[in-house]
Design an enzyme around this catalytic site. Structure first.
Site, short mmCIF file in Angstrom:
data_model
loop_
_atom_site.label_atom_id
_atom_site.label_comp_id
_atom_site.label_asym_id
_atom_site.label_seq_id
_atom_site.Cartn_x
_atom_site.Cartn_y
_atom_site.Cartn_z
N ASN A 12 31.33 44.99 37.28
CA ASN A 12 30.41 43.87 37.03
C ASN A 12 29.00 44.40 37.17
O ASN A 12 28.55 44.68 38.28
CB ASN A 12 30.70 42.76 38.06
N TRP A 13 28.32 44.52 36.03
CA TRP A 13 26.97 45.11 36.07
C TRP A 13 25.89 44.10 36.49
O TRP A 13 24.73 44.47 36.64
CB TRP A 13 26.63 45.71 34.70
N LYS A 14 26.28 42.83 36.59
CA LYS A 14 25.30 41.79 36.95
C LYS A 14 24.07 41.89 36.02
O LYS A 14 24.23 42.27 34.87
CB LYS A 14 24.91 41.90 38.43
N HIS A 99 31.64 33.55 40.05
CA HIS A 99 31.13 34.57 40.96
C HIS A 99 30.25 33.88 42.01
O HIS A 99 29.55 32.92 41.71
CB HIS A 99 30.31 35.62 40.18
N GLU A 101 27.53 34.59 43.25
CA GLU A 101 26.09 34.50 42.93
C GLU A 101 25.81 33.30 42.03
O GLU A 101 24.74 32.70 42.10
CB GLU A 101 25.63 35.82 42.29
N GLU A 169 36.55 37.85 46.67
CA GLU A 169 35.29 38.51 47.00
C GLU A 169 34.64 37.80 48.19
O GLU A 169 33.95 36.79 48.00
CB GLU A 169 34.34 38.44 45.80
N GLY A 175 27.76 43.64 48.03
CA GLY A 175 26.49 44.36 48.09
C GLY A 175 26.04 44.71 49.50
O GLY A 175 24.90 45.14 49.70
N SER A 214 31.72 45.59 47.92
CA SER A 214 31.39 46.92 48.46
C SER A 214 32.50 47.96 48.26
O SER A 214 32.64 48.88 49.09
CB SER A 214 30.98 46.82 49.93
N GLY A 235 30.92 45.97 41.84
CA GLY A 235 29.56 45.67 41.42
C GLY A 235 28.72 46.94 41.35
O GLY A 235 28.80 47.72 40.41
N GLY A 236 27.93 47.18 42.40
CA GLY A 236 26.98 48.29 42.41
C GLY A 236 27.56 49.63 42.00
O GLY A 236 26.93 50.38 41.24
#
Ligand code: PEP
Length: 256
Positions: A12-14, A99, A101, A169, A175, A214, A235-236
């Site tokens: 997931n590149w957000k 998600h 966010e 999640e 993150g 993470s 993610g990251g």
């Protein structure tokens, strides 16, 4: 008992990535070619501005491409939104919905998430439906209650395993560099599996449940060994091809 199914490693590149990052997508598309792709599915969800070009780049690769959100309607006066049909029109095959966010920053409710997942199903997309507790809910011992509520209210009635993935999640793990213990992840996934079976019968038994929060090349090997973890949402660490491929490659060392 762990349910056997083809795991999914999803990135997931957000809101990260411009055209210069297409080299990373190309490297991921190349990197997942090979025998492991028969056993493990790889997916990348870039920002919607890169969706169409990404599906073209991944055309000759087993890498699937998806979006990070969709509107619940097929079309209409919704400035700035994209529909599930538009994602399918770009040859995307997956969409992330719910998600944390979006739940937090855009006020998305379980009911809205369910409508988005239903729209994804209508468009023949696979919906990755995210659930997870906040730090406060966890401290109050309410993790399983939250998961129960979100699963019951966010997954559309009649959802099929082929078009539905659940992503656990924990909001506090996203993150943060922190993950729950293996025992906590195992307990959460076992609970979700049991609820999915109660709600969806044989389909619930086959739905993949990803862990997200993470995950990185160092902890992936341990995370994927946890019973009922049927893949990872990353993610990251999915932004760099080498890291994403290291996470995906962790499955190489997993005994069959
Ligand atoms: C995510 O936001 O879906 C996620 C898993 O992020 P990270 O891996 O960066 O914690």
């Amino acid at each position: 008992m762990t349910t056997k199914m083809r795991p999914l490693v999803a990135g997931n590149w957000k809101m990260n990535g411009t055209r210069e990052c297409l080299t990373q997508i190309k490297a991921i598309a190349e990197g997942v070619k090979g025998p492991l792709s028969e056993k493990i599915e790889a997916l990348l969800c870039p920002p919607s501005t890169l969706l169409y070009v990404s599906t073209a780049l991944a055309d000759d690769s087993p890498l699937a491409i998806g979006a990070q959100d969709c509107h619940q309607d097929r079309c209409g006066p919704h400035t700035g939104d994209i529909s599930a049909d538009m994602i399918a029109d770009c040859f995307g095959t997956y969409v992330i919905v719910g998600h944390s966010e979006r739940r937090t920053h855009h006020g998305e409710t379980d009911q809205l998430v369910r409508a988005k997942a239903a729209a994804a199903h209508e468009a023949d997309l696979t919906a990755i439906i995210c659930v997870g507790e906040t730090a406060e809910e966890r401290a109050d011992g309410r993790t399983l209650d939250v998961l129960n509520k979100e699963i019951c209210a966010s997954v559309p009635e009649g959802a099929r395993a082929g078009r539905t993935v659940i992503a656990y999640e924990p909001v506090w793990a996203i993150g943060s560099g922190h993950t729950p213990t293996a025992a906590d992840i195992e307990a959460a996934h076992a609970f979700m599996r049991a609820r999915l079976v109660e709600l969806f019968g044989a389909e619930g038994q086959k739905m993949r449940i990803l862990y997200g929060g993470s995950a990185n090349p160092t902890n992936a090997r341990d995370l994927i060994r946890i019973p009922e973890v049927n893949g990872l949402l990353v993610g990251g660490a999915s932004l760099k091809a080498a890291d994403f491929l290291a996470i995906y490659g962790a499955y190489e060392q997993l005994p069959a």
